[in-house]
Design a protein around this motif. Structure first.
Motif, PDB file in Angstrom:
ATOM      1  N   ALA A  63       0.900  -1.312   0.232  1.00  0.00           N
ATOM      2  CA  ALA A  63      -0.321  -0.344   0.075  1.00  0.00           C
ATOM      3  C   ALA A  63       0.958   1.484  -0.418  1.00  0.00           C
ATOM      4  O   ALA A  63       1.573   0.865   0.487  1.00  0.00           O
ATOM      5  N   ALA A  64       0.637   2.437  -0.746  1.00  0.00           N
ATOM      6  CA  ALA A  64       1.616   3.473  -0.650  1.00  0.00           C
ATOM      7  C   ALA A  64       0.619   4.266  -1.450  1.00  0.00           C
ATOM      8  O   ALA A  64      -0.591   4.735  -2.019  1.00  0.00           O
ATOM      9  N   LYS A  65       1.246   6.052  -1.340  1.00  0.00           N
ATOM     10  CA  LYS A  65       0.548   6.736  -2.262  1.00  0.00           C
ATOM     11  C   LYS A  65       1.880   7.427  -2.982  1.00  0.00           C
ATOM     12  O   LYS A  65       1.815   8.181  -3.114  1.00  0.00           O
ATOM     13  N   LEU A  66       1.697   6.216  -4.286  1.00  0.00           N
ATOM     14  CA  LEU A  66       3.192   6.797  -4.817  1.00  0.00           C
ATOM     15  C   LEU A  66       3.124   7.593  -5.904  1.00  0.00           C
ATOM     16  O   LEU A  66       1.834   7.201  -7.185  1.00  0.00           O
ATOM     17  N   THR A  67       3.565   8.410  -6.166  1.00  0.00           N
ATOM     18  CA  THR A  67       3.339   9.146  -7.903  1.00  0.00           C
ATOM     19  C   THR A  67       4.631   8.583  -8.636  1.00  0.00           C
ATOM     20  O   THR A  67       4.298   9.045 -10.220  1.00  0.00           O
ATOM     21  N   THR A  68       5.407   8.157  -8.335  1.00  0.00           N
ATOM     22  CA  THR A  68       6.596   8.028  -9.125  1.00  0.00           C
ATOM     23  C   THR A  68       7.495   7.061  -8.400  1.00  0.00           C
ATOM     24  O   THR A  68       7.304   6.947  -6.832  1.00  0.00           O
ATOM     25  N   LEU A  69       8.274   5.714  -9.367  1.00  0.00           N
ATOM     26  CA  LEU A  69       8.559   4.722  -8.814  1.00  0.00           C
ATOM     27  C   LEU A  69      10.443   4.439  -8.881  1.00  0.00           C
ATOM     28  O   LEU A  69      11.109   4.952 -10.213  1.00  0.00           O
ATOM     29  N   THR A  70      11.010   5.095  -8.135  1.00  0.00           N
ATOM     30  CA  THR A  70      12.414   4.657  -8.302  1.00  0.00           C
ATOM     31  C   THR A  70      12.728   3.733  -7.223  1.00  0.00           C
ATOM     32  O   THR A  70      12.290   3.311  -6.186  1.00  0.00           O
ATOM     33  N   ALA A  71      14.496   3.428  -6.952  1.00  0.00           N
ATOM     34  CA  ALA A  71      14.877   2.557  -6.452  1.00  0.00           C
ATOM     35  C   ALA A  71      15.045   3.874  -4.430  1.00  0.00           C
ATOM     36  O   ALA A  71      13.895   2.394  -3.833  1.00  0.00           O
ATOM     37  N   ASP A  72      14.845   4.179  -4.487  1.00  0.00           N
ATOM     38  CA  ASP A  72      14.333   5.140  -2.817  1.00  0.00           C
ATOM     39  C   ASP A  72      12.524   5.273  -2.885  1.00  0.00           C
ATOM     40  O   ASP A  72      12.323   4.545  -1.660  1.00  0.00           O
ATOM     41  N   THR A  73      12.425   5.469  -3.403  1.00  0.00           N
ATOM     42  CA  THR A  73      10.411   4.849  -3.154  1.00  0.00           C
ATOM     43  C   THR A  73      10.237   3.005  -3.087  1.00  0.00           C
ATOM     44  O   THR A  73       9.380   3.522  -1.443  1.00  0.00           O
ATOM     45  N   PHE A  74      10.681   2.886  -4.054  1.00  0.00           N
ATOM     46  CA  PHE A  74      10.394   1.168  -3.785  1.00  0.00           C
ATOM     47  C   PHE A  74      10.853   0.800  -2.851  1.00  0.00           C
ATOM     48  O   PHE A  74      10.500   0.428  -1.531  1.00  0.00           O
ATOM     49  N   ARG A  75      12.401   1.601  -2.096  1.00  0.00           N
ATOM     50  CA  ARG A  75      12.780   1.094  -0.706  1.00  0.00           C
ATOM     51  C   ARG A  75      12.300   0.837   0.063  1.00  0.00           C
ATOM     52  O   ARG A  75      11.609   0.813   1.270  1.00  0.00           O
ATOM     53  N   ALA A  76      12.085   3.129   0.206  1.00  0.00           N
ATOM     54  CA  ALA A  76      10.871   3.880   1.258  1.00  0.00           C
ATOM     55  C   ALA A  76       9.253   2.512   1.557  1.00  0.00           C
ATOM     56  O   ALA A  76       8.745   2.281   2.908  1.00  0.00           O
ATOM     57  N   THR A  77       8.708   2.499   0.126  1.00  0.00           N
ATOM     58  CA  THR A  77       8.075   1.660   0.236  1.00  0.00           C
ATOM     59  C   THR A  77       7.200   0.382   1.072  1.00  0.00           C
ATOM     60  O   THR A  77       6.973   0.046   1.826  1.00  0.00           O
ATOM     61  N   LEU A  78       8.276  -0.898   0.688  1.00  0.00           N
ATOM     62  CA  LEU A  78       8.171  -1.746   1.082  1.00  0.00           C
ATOM     63  C   LEU A  78       9.278  -1.837   2.675  1.00  0.00           C
ATOM     64  O   LEU A  78       9.934  -2.763   4.064  1.00  0.00           O
ATOM     65  N   GLY A  79       9.379  -0.335   3.352  1.00  0.00           N
ATOM     66  CA  GLY A  79      10.189  -0.110   4.389  1.00  0.00           C
ATOM     67  C   GLY A  79      11.856  -1.577   4.708  1.00  0.00           C
ATOM     68  O   GLY A  79      12.338  -1.804   5.533  1.00  0.00           O
ATOM     69  N   LEU A  80      12.469  -1.285   3.452  1.00  0.00           N
ATOM     70  CA  LEU A  80      14.118  -2.014   3.259  1.00  0.00           C
ATOM     71  C   LEU A  80      14.563  -1.253   4.577  1.00  0.00           C
ATOM     72  O   LEU A  80      14.758   0.136   4.494  1.00  0.00           O
ATOM     73  N   GLY A  81      15.838  -1.944   4.662  1.00  0.00           N
ATOM     74  CA  GLY A  81      17.225  -1.084   5.813  1.00  0.00           C
ATOM     75  C   GLY A  81      17.933  -1.623   4.583  1.00  0.00           C
ATOM     76  O   GLY A  81      18.330  -1.163   3.885  1.00  0.00           O
ATOM     77  N   ASP A  82      19.004  -1.308   5.636  1.00  0.00           N
ATOM     78  CA  ASP A  82      20.646  -1.590   4.858  1.00  0.00           C
ATOM     79  C   ASP A  82      21.044  -2.402   4.938  1.00  0.00           C
ATOM     80  O   ASP A  82      22.391  -2.216   4.501  1.00  0.00           O
ATOM     81  N   GLY A  83      20.638  -3.502   5.220  1.00  0.00           N
ATOM     82  CA  GLY A  83      20.667  -5.106   5.447  1.00  0.00           C
ATOM     83  C   GLY A  83      21.533  -5.402   3.468  1.00  0.00           C
ATOM     84  O   GLY A  83      20.869  -4.994   2.612  1.00  0.00           O
ATOM     85  N   PRO A  84      22.392  -6.604   3.542  1.00  0.00           N
ATOM     86  CA  PRO A  84      22.493  -6.920   1.936  1.00  0.00           C
ATOM     87  C   PRO A  84      20.735  -7.394   1.355  1.00  0.00           C
ATOM     88  O   PRO A  84      21.626  -6.954  -0.121  1.00  0.00           O
ATOM     89  N   LYS A  85      21.025  -8.325   1.921  1.00  0.00           N
ATOM     90  CA  LYS A  85      19.101  -8.106   0.777  1.00  0.00           C
ATOM     91  C   LYS A  85      18.050  -7.223   0.738  1.00  0.00           C
ATOM     92  O   LYS A  85      17.152  -7.703   0.668  1.00  0.00           O
ATOM     93  N   GLN A  86      19.238  -6.166   1.507  1.00  0.00           N
ATOM     94  CA  GLN A  86      17.463  -4.993   1.424  1.00  0.00           C
ATOM     95  C   GLN A  86      17.597  -3.844   0.276  1.00  0.00           C
ATOM     96  O   GLN A  86      16.783  -2.655   0.320  1.00  0.00           O
ATOM     97  N   GLN A  87      18.919  -3.933  -0.463  1.00  0.00           N
ATOM     98  CA  GLN A  87      19.718  -2.915  -0.756  1.00  0.00           C
ATOM     99  C   GLN A  87      19.635  -3.374  -2.715  1.00  0.00           C
ATOM    100  O   GLN A  87      19.387  -4.539  -3.285  1.00  0.00           O
ATOM    101  N   PRO A  88      18.400  -2.774  -3.572  1.00  0.00           N
ATOM    102  CA  PRO A  88      18.745  -2.878  -5.138  1.00  0.00           C
ATOM    103  C   PRO A  88      19.620  -3.062  -5.436  1.00  0.00           C
ATOM    104  O   PRO A  88      21.124  -2.411  -5.776  1.00  0.00           O
ATOM    105  N   ARG A  89      20.130  -4.462  -6.622  1.00  0.00           N
ATOM    106  CA  ARG A  89      21.245  -5.005  -7.309  1.00  0.00           C
ATOM    107  C   ARG A  89      21.167  -4.693  -8.602  1.00  0.00           C
ATOM    108  O   ARG A  89      21.903  -3.636  -8.955  1.00  0.00           O
TER     109      ARG A  89
END
Length: 167
Positions: A63-89
């Protein structure tokens, strides 16, 4: 005496509208849209991003209210942290991944099914991306999350989730 024209015959009823194909835009959003996309992709699998094995697809929705999709908005929407499998390769437009979905489906004589999934996603999502999370690290396990997703009409992040297998 003046002649009057006979009344015009009544117009025949309009033919019924053709049934909507699944490749047309629908009013579905969020989880319902994710479920529909996944149902269209049932039996198909990911063979991309250098994966050593084909993994099936599952519905994906955040669930989100996105207007654009970037790596940063993707990570924020999923609530990803800084772990190795939480960074887009990789984080890229999904054109190549969607074509690959069709090509892999063709191996199983299911090209039309793969093409239908792609058409449906393109009709119902915008800014479709493909991303795999995490750099290869044998200590992190063999499965790396893969998303093929975009923004639905309500601004949610919706699509398919799978995994690349790297050993």
């Amino acid at each position: 005496k003046s002649a009057t024209a006979p009344p015009a015959p009544p117009m025949p009823p309009a033919p019924p509208a053709p049934p909507a194909t699944s490749a047309e835009a629908t009013p579905l959003t969020g989880e319902a849209l994710a479920q529909k996309i996944a149902s269209l992709a049932e039996g198909l699998y990911l063979d991309d991003f250098g994966s050593e094995g084909g993994m099936g697809f599952s519905p994906f929705h955040a669930a989100a209210k996105l207007t654009t999709l970037t790596a940063d908005t993707f990570r924020a929407t999923l609530g990803l942290g800084d772990g190795p499998k939480q960074q887009p390769r990789k984080f890229e437009p999904a054109d190549r991944a969607l074509q690959r979905l069709i090509d892999v489906a063709e191996w199983e004589d299911r090209r039309e099914q793969g093409a239908e999934v792609v058409r449906y996603m393109q009709a119902n999502l915008r800014e479709i991306i493909a991303t795999v999370l995490g750099p290869y690290d044998p200590e992190q396990g063999a499965e790396y999350p893969v998303y093929i997703a975009g923004i639905d009409a309500a601004g949610n992040l919706v699509g398919l989730k799978s995994a690349a297998i790297w050993t």
